[in-house]
Motif scaffolding. Structure first.
Motif: not given
Length: 126
Positions: A74-80
């Protein structure tokens, strides 16, 4: 397409940080997104990547078991998520995106990615 990475900072060895990378502009339907890092005087190193279509992930040997890649569609976000950080994890971390699926075996090849973020510095003190 723009990739905005953030979340870097100074942390003591053994600590944790979570990096995020938000994509804006043209949104891909089935991208591959990943993280690389580059320490001073060293070549760019593959950290982790995820293929959106099936959530397949790969990690570099030096971070396996400590880092986790995840995403928020939904946020077009990738996390590490980076845990048990070590001084040797100190580097500028870059997020990268490819417009479409990438075979797992090529996740670690920087030239296979179309877009790059500006980098966020992670410093781990001993």
């Amino acid at each position: 397409v723009q990739l905005q990475a953030c979340g870097g900072g100074l942390v003591q060895a053994g600590g944790s940080l979570r990096l995020s990378c938000a994509a804006s502009g043209r949104i891909f339907s089935s991208p591959t997104m990943g993280w690389f890092r580059q320490a001073p005087g060293k070549e760019r190193e593959f950290v982790s990547a995820m293929r959106w279509s099936d959530s397949s992930t790969t990690y570099g040997n030096s971070v396996k078991g400590r880092f986790t890649i995840s995403r928020d569609n939904a946020k077009n976000t990738v996390y590490l998520q980076m845990n048990s950080l070590k001084p040797e994890d100190t580097a500028v971390y870059y997020c990268a995106a490819r417009e479409n699926n990438l075979v797992t075996g090529l996740f670690g090849q920087p030239k296979m990615y179309d877009y790059w973020g500006q980098g966020t510095l992670v410093t781990v003190s001993s």
